[in-house]
Design a protein around this motif. Structure first.
Motif, PDB file in Angstrom:
ATOM      1  N   LEU B  51       0.797  -1.114   0.058  1.00  0.00           N
ATOM      2  CA  LEU B  51      -0.051   0.026   0.031  1.00  0.00           C
ATOM      3  C   LEU B  51       0.926   1.304  -0.164  1.00  0.00           C
ATOM      4  O   LEU B  51       1.866   1.510   0.921  1.00  0.00           O
ATOM      5  CB  LEU B  51      -0.957  -0.035   1.266  1.00  0.00           C
ATOM      6  CG  LEU B  51      -1.837   1.148   1.464  1.00  0.00           C
ATOM      7  CD1 LEU B  51      -2.653   1.618   0.359  1.00  0.00           C
ATOM      8  CD2 LEU B  51      -2.324   1.060   3.027  1.00  0.00           C
ATOM      9  N   GLU B  54       4.370   0.119   0.946  1.00  0.00           N
ATOM     10  CA  GLU B  54       4.711  -0.571   2.114  1.00  0.00           C
ATOM     11  C   GLU B  54       3.873  -1.776   2.307  1.00  0.00           C
ATOM     12  O   GLU B  54       2.471  -1.730   2.048  1.00  0.00           O
ATOM     13  CB  GLU B  54       4.284   0.438   3.296  1.00  0.00           C
ATOM     14  CG  GLU B  54       5.118   1.588   3.211  1.00  0.00           C
ATOM     15  CD  GLU B  54       4.949   2.577   4.524  1.00  0.00           C
ATOM     16  OE1 GLU B  54       5.914   3.319   5.078  1.00  0.00           O
ATOM     17  OE2 GLU B  54       4.003   2.972   4.670  1.00  0.00           O
ATOM     18  N   SER B  55       4.244  -2.894   2.909  1.00  0.00           N
ATOM     19  CA  SER B  55       3.559  -4.054   3.040  1.00  0.00           C
ATOM     20  C   SER B  55       2.521  -3.977   4.130  1.00  0.00           C
ATOM     21  O   SER B  55       2.742  -3.218   5.155  1.00  0.00           O
ATOM     22  CB  SER B  55       4.514  -5.383   3.470  1.00  0.00           C
ATOM     23  OG  SER B  55       5.039  -4.698   4.781  1.00  0.00           O
ATOM     24  N   VAL B  56       1.270  -4.555   3.725  1.00  0.00           N
ATOM     25  CA  VAL B  56       0.169  -4.631   4.575  1.00  0.00           C
ATOM     26  C   VAL B  56      -0.657  -5.925   4.204  1.00  0.00           C
ATOM     27  O   VAL B  56      -0.443  -6.455   3.389  1.00  0.00           O
ATOM     28  CB  VAL B  56      -0.932  -3.291   4.476  1.00  0.00           C
ATOM     29  CG1 VAL B  56      -0.522  -1.732   4.691  1.00  0.00           C
ATOM     30  CG2 VAL B  56      -1.581  -3.260   2.976  1.00  0.00           C
ATOM     31  N   ASP B  69      -5.705   5.476  -3.260  1.00  0.00           N
ATOM     32  CA  ASP B  69      -4.092   4.998  -2.747  1.00  0.00           C
ATOM     33  C   ASP B  69      -3.665   4.180  -4.049  1.00  0.00           C
ATOM     34  O   ASP B  69      -4.432   3.901  -4.950  1.00  0.00           O
ATOM     35  CB  ASP B  69      -3.947   4.303  -1.417  1.00  0.00           C
ATOM     36  CG  ASP B  69      -4.257   5.119  -0.413  1.00  0.00           C
ATOM     37  OD1 ASP B  69      -3.586   6.374  -0.572  1.00  0.00           O
ATOM     38  OD2 ASP B  69      -4.541   4.800   0.470  1.00  0.00           O
TER      39      ASP B  69
END
Lengths: 272, 154
Positions: B51, B54-56, B69
């Motif tokens: 996202l 960055e990892s989510v 986004d």
């Protein structure tokens, strides 16, 4: 699992968030990173009719050095706390503990204010804020009020926050002593703490040792009276009644509190 | 509500139920099925996507929360000619998958790590993967693959 139906509203500012929670009252729940709330909603343990998303309220994401304290916006993420140079310098306990929460994915979403407002005694950061004598700044329909962290946590998932209020800032006084430590025991690496202990100087915060985050007051008193670390740490479970669960009985949690407090005090001592 | 998300560089726009989880949205509406649903409780990491870089865990994010986004999934790592990127290549070279179910999440978690820390130690890699479970317990080769991908990038 899909959460039950709700209406999603996004707030672009703190002011808009306040007007949305005023509009919906008890039916609304604020969501920041959502990593505590969404799992509860999937399990139907929480069923808000309206979710007010404050995740985009950028004005509440900051870490600032003020004259006598560090001010942290409620929507500052664990990831940002973990990597903050200011915190590494001034409040390494908070930076370190934030970096131990969950996993990188969780830390990319979860916020300090979300964790505190959620009021889960098993969360790490509330006990850290308690040990640091933090103050919570809250906005509501009748203006802004400041709540000492010692008066903020009332019970399991219960805090001093009213439904129409918004936690906006966490104020942490610059600690007098530079010694700190954070000791946490988990079952698997990503799990919540079975028990964790946060130490800053002679302040000791306990994670998961009751229905709220706690201060180990008996330990702090003993240290103030000049007790040696092992004798002071032996009192870490005094007055506590932690819940038993599949990870630990009440007695084992109390044992862990004593052992982890001793280790934390020794580790902090080595940093003094 | 209408949700507009840039997925792997392409703008997507869909009418979704407010409660739609991002992982379901990516698989069912956008039609990208590399992202797996594993535990569905933000534990196993098989639904990991990026996202805004960055990892989510997409099982614990609402599609509504990421309206506006950028999302990157495993499909977005592959070049236009179908060529695998450095992390994917390293996973193949180091035999870093057995059943493959955790692999999309592992690769995305590794990609996020290497963006934040291009030169990780083995310990740092292991800590960074703690939110990704491999039921084949093939962790050793996964860690070796990420070390190799980091080396190749230097």
């Amino acid at each position: 699992m899909i959460p039950p139906k709700f209406v999603y509203r996004r707030a672009g500012s703190a002011e808009e968030a306040l007007s949305l929670v005023a509009e919906y009252g008890d039916d609304a729940k604020l969501i920041a990173g959502g990593h505590s709330l969404l799992p509860l909603m999937k399990l139907r343990l929480a069923q808000p009719e309206v979710l007010v998303d404050i995740g985009r309220v950028r004005e509440l994401s900051y870490i600032r050095g003020e004259a006598d304290h560090i001010a942290i916006g409620a929507l500052t993420r664990y990831h940002d706390l973990e990597h903050s140079e200011l915190l590494a310098e001034e409040l390494p306990l908070l930076a370190h503990a934030s970096g131990r929460v969950g996993d990188p994915q969780v830390r990319h979403r979860g916020t300090i204010g979300g964790s505190i407002a959620h009021g889960d005694a098993a969360s790490d950061v509330p006990a850290v804020v308690l040990a640091l004598d933090g103050t919570l700044v809250v906005s509501g329909p009748s203006g802004v009020r400041e709540i000492p962290s010692g008066e903020f946590f009332h019970g399991p998932f219960e805090t001093a926050l009213e439904p129409e209020e918004l936690l906006t800032e966490i104020r942490l006084p610059r600690p007098a002593s530079s010694s700190w430590a954070f000791q946490k025991l988990t079952s698997r690496a990503i799990d919540w703490a079975v028990v964790a202990v946060a130490v800053q100087g002679r302040s000791v915060g306990l994670v998961n040792m009751g229905s709220t985050p706690l201060r180990a007051t008996a330990v702090e008193r003993a240290l103030a009276d000049g007790a040696a670390i092992p004798d002071a740490a032996a009192q870490a479970a005094e007055g506590t009644s932690p819940f038993p669960d599949r990870n630990a009985s009440t007695a084992y949690r109390q044992h862990l509190a004593r052992v982890l407090t001793r280790r934390a005090l020794e580790e902090a001592g080595s940093r003094a | 509500m209408n949700v507009t998300i840039t997925v792997n560089g392409e703008k997507t726009s869909h009418e979704v139920e407010d409660r739609t989880l991002l992982v379901h949205h990516l698989r069912d509406a956008v039609g990208l099925t590399a992202t797996n649903i594993g535990c569905d409780t933000s534990t196993c990491g098989s639904c990991t996507v990026l996202l805004n870089g960055e990892s989510v865990k997409s099982c614990t994010v609402l599609a509504a929360q990421v309206d506006g986004d950028e999302i990157q999934t495993l499909e977005g790592l592959t070049g236009e000619d179908g060529e695998m990127d450095a992390v994917q290549n390293a996973f193949q070279q180091k035999h870093a998958l057995q059943c493959g179910f955790c692999t999309p999440g592992m690769v995305m978690a590794a990609t996020s790590l290497l963006r934040e820390n291009p030169d990780p130690t083995e310990d740092e890699i292991r800590m960074a993967l703690k939110g990704n479970l491999c039921r084949c317990t093939g962790y050793h080769n996964i860690v070796q693959a990420i070390l190799t991908a980091a080396e190749d990038a230097r």
